[in-house]
Design a protein around this motif. Sequence first.
Motif, short mmCIF file in Angstrom:
data_model
loop_
_atom_site.label_atom_id
_atom_site.label_comp_id
_atom_site.label_asym_id
_atom_site.label_seq_id
_atom_site.Cartn_x
_atom_site.Cartn_y
_atom_site.Cartn_z
N PHE A 24 44.14 30.26 38.69
CA PHE A 24 44.73 30.24 40.78
C PHE A 24 44.87 31.63 40.01
O PHE A 24 44.75 32.14 41.85
CB PHE A 24 45.26 28.92 40.94
N ALA A 25 46.17 32.49 39.59
CA ALA A 25 46.51 33.39 40.42
C ALA A 25 45.34 34.70 39.91
O ALA A 25 45.18 35.31 40.85
CB ALA A 25 47.84 34.04 38.67
N SER B 149 42.42 34.45 39.60
CA SER B 149 41.17 33.88 41.35
C SER B 149 41.36 34.65 42.80
O SER B 149 40.61 35.38 43.14
CB SER B 149 41.40 32.60 41.32
N ARG B 150 43.38 34.72 42.86
CA ARG B 150 43.29 35.19 44.15
C ARG B 150 43.79 36.89 44.31
O ARG B 150 43.10 37.38 45.31
CB ARG B 150 45.03 34.84 44.30
N LYS B 151 43.93 37.79 42.67
CA LYS B 151 44.02 38.60 43.12
C LYS B 151 41.91 39.41 42.72
O LYS B 151 42.21 40.66 43.92
CB LYS B 151 44.62 39.01 41.92
N ARG C 113 39.81 37.50 44.61
CA ARG C 113 39.33 37.85 46.39
C ARG C 113 39.57 38.31 47.18
O ARG C 113 39.31 39.06 47.24
CB ARG C 113 39.92 36.23 46.26
N LYS C 114 41.09 38.73 46.66
CA LYS C 114 41.59 39.83 47.74
C LYS C 114 40.59 41.18 46.65
O LYS C 114 40.70 42.57 47.55
CB LYS C 114 43.36 40.47 47.23
#
Length: 241
Positions: free
Chosen positions: A224-225, A227-229, A231-232
């Motif tokens: 999750f960490a 994937s957020r990075k 995505r940004k």
Amino acid sequence: MTQKDGDRSNDITPVAVAGSTRPKSFIDVVSIVQNYFLAEKNGNDLPENLLTLKGKIVISEVGFKGAFVSGLISILLTPFFVGVIERYIPIFGSYEFTLFDQAFAVVLTLSFSMGYSLILASIGRYYIGKLSKRAINWLMAGLTVAGVLKIIIAFVFYNTLYASILEEERVARFLLWFYPQIGYPALNKIYRFLMGVRPVLLTSASFVVLTTFLMITIPWAFIFAASRKTRKMIERERIWR
């Protein structure tokens, strides 16, 4: 197929279908997920049936096998390392236990489960598109099933050893078979050692539950960490195009 001539930004990128070429290792699964990720990152709308039922099963098998093998190794070695931590078993041949001995035992105990978890966590950067997520979810499903099975096997194995095989009278009768070939003082020393480490089995069962919980939750946290990075990063790339 393109939206218009000369514009190839939305071309359907050739994507390996999981199951058509059976993935045999984690690297094979990563390659499949990477293909999905790159295609979806470029705006391609991949059909959901590209990841077939067979593909889901073979991907989950990869996650299951890796976790199950490391789990079996962990089950066999955990009592030894817990025995070191609880000062029953000398790890370097000396009963003068040091903090280094105990720390070393903890690291070795966790290394098998945590090592595989961190390898799985590396795939988190691709947890973006629909198919990429689905493939990773099935990989993690295999890991989770293996973890649950590991706990069941550990509890049955440890409790069988504790309640049946290492039962006091049974151990005493077994050791007496070697008398007088082996002297009574030596047999008594072995008996006392086995009875001393017997409670370690119950502690090991709890330790396996803890390590299995970490083995499952750590990859998800990293996924999750990461994937957020990612995505940004993708959003920034789109802004500057």
